[in-house]
Design an enzyme around this catalytic site. Sequence first.
Site, PDB file in Angstrom:
ATOM      1  N   PHE A  16      39.263  37.170  41.027  1.00  0.00           N
ATOM      2  CA  PHE A  16      40.259  36.628  41.934  1.00  0.00           C
ATOM      3  C   PHE A  16      41.357  37.825  42.451  1.00  0.00           C
ATOM      4  O   PHE A  16      42.022  38.005  41.786  1.00  0.00           O
ATOM      5  CB  PHE A  16      40.968  35.424  41.305  1.00  0.00           C
ATOM      6  CG  PHE A  16      40.059  34.338  40.927  1.00  0.00           C
ATOM      7  CD1 PHE A  16      40.044  33.159  41.784  1.00  0.00           C
ATOM      8  CD2 PHE A  16      39.236  34.494  39.740  1.00  0.00           C
ATOM      9  CE1 PHE A  16      39.206  32.257  41.173  1.00  0.00           C
ATOM     10  CE2 PHE A  16      38.254  33.353  39.432  1.00  0.00           C
ATOM     11  CZ  PHE A  16      38.447  31.950  40.294  1.00  0.00           C
ATOM     12  N   LYS A  17      41.092  38.152  43.753  1.00  0.00           N
ATOM     13  CA  LYS A  17      42.196  38.953  44.230  1.00  0.00           C
ATOM     14  C   LYS A  17      43.263  38.293  44.787  1.00  0.00           C
ATOM     15  O   LYS A  17      42.995  37.537  46.054  1.00  0.00           O
ATOM     16  CB  LYS A  17      41.399  39.672  45.294  1.00  0.00           C
ATOM     17  CG  LYS A  17      42.176  40.847  46.090  1.00  0.00           C
ATOM     18  CD  LYS A  17      41.544  41.479  47.314  1.00  0.00           C
ATOM     19  CE  LYS A  17      42.370  42.570  47.981  1.00  0.00           C
ATOM     20  NZ  LYS A  17      41.930  43.014  49.101  1.00  0.00           N
TER      21      LYS A  17
END
Length: 304
Positions: free
Chosen positions: A165-166
């Site tokens: 998850f960026k």
Amino acid sequence: MSISYTGIWPVAPTPFHEDGSLDEGGMKRVLDLMIDQGVDGICILANFSEQFLITDDERRTLTRLCLEHVAGRVPVIVTISHYATPIVVARAQEAKDLGAAIVMMMPPYHGALMKGTAEQTFEQFRQVGEVGIPIMLQDAPLSGVDLPVPLLVRMAREIEMLKLFKIECPQAAAKLRALIAAGGEAIEGPFDGEEAITLLADLDAGCTGTMTSAMIPDLIGPVVKDFLAGNRQAAFDGYARVLPAVNHENRQCGFRSAKAAMVEGGVIGSAFCRHPIAPLHPDTHGMLMELLRPLDPLVLRWGK
């Protein structure tokens, strides 16, 4: 390849010749520079690669060229974002077939008014998950799609291949902290982005990696490693040293900064960006170099 979802995974810029055509030789040199900068992975075809200015044929050329040239030296993330789910799935399959380690995608959006709902976003990621390649979700303001923490946690728990998850929304640290607390072991790789402009706060919130530009990852990477090793003061000192350059990149230059530095260092021959992107103002470029030179980053001497 066993992958550790940690460290620095910068975005490779896409070099063009002065006539606007792809510089394939320059692309290979960019990748070699990044590996010499000590990166833990490389992302291609992202927003900082000008993916919105590249044709579909050029995407295919760049995907193959980059994966063949890197040849497993570091893992490669291929960005596959598109509004149409069948196109995203096809891009994921192509990336997997060519040897990509991970694909990155934003939720479905097209302009200001065509945005995926929570269920549409979930379904697009679910279908990509069936391709069988790890996915990084990019939570960026560009999409305009609301991705609340409960939705992200549900996706992490129900889509097996969604592992990273960026988070680069406003107040990213708060969202990272909430995501990690709610998702637990399902959040395998919490990352930040935005050129590392909020890196220390995000590391303190629990992120394990960062996706910067390719300008100075050799100087930012040690900050991540020091922080994760518990050497907080070393991380603070290293970050304070690079922060003026990071700020100038983030607030004044955007993706044009890495190209400007690479031209200065003889990595590529042109900083050309396709219209409607304007070139850097000479004064903005000049200050960028003023801020970079005392840092002596590899990018300024790699090609000389």
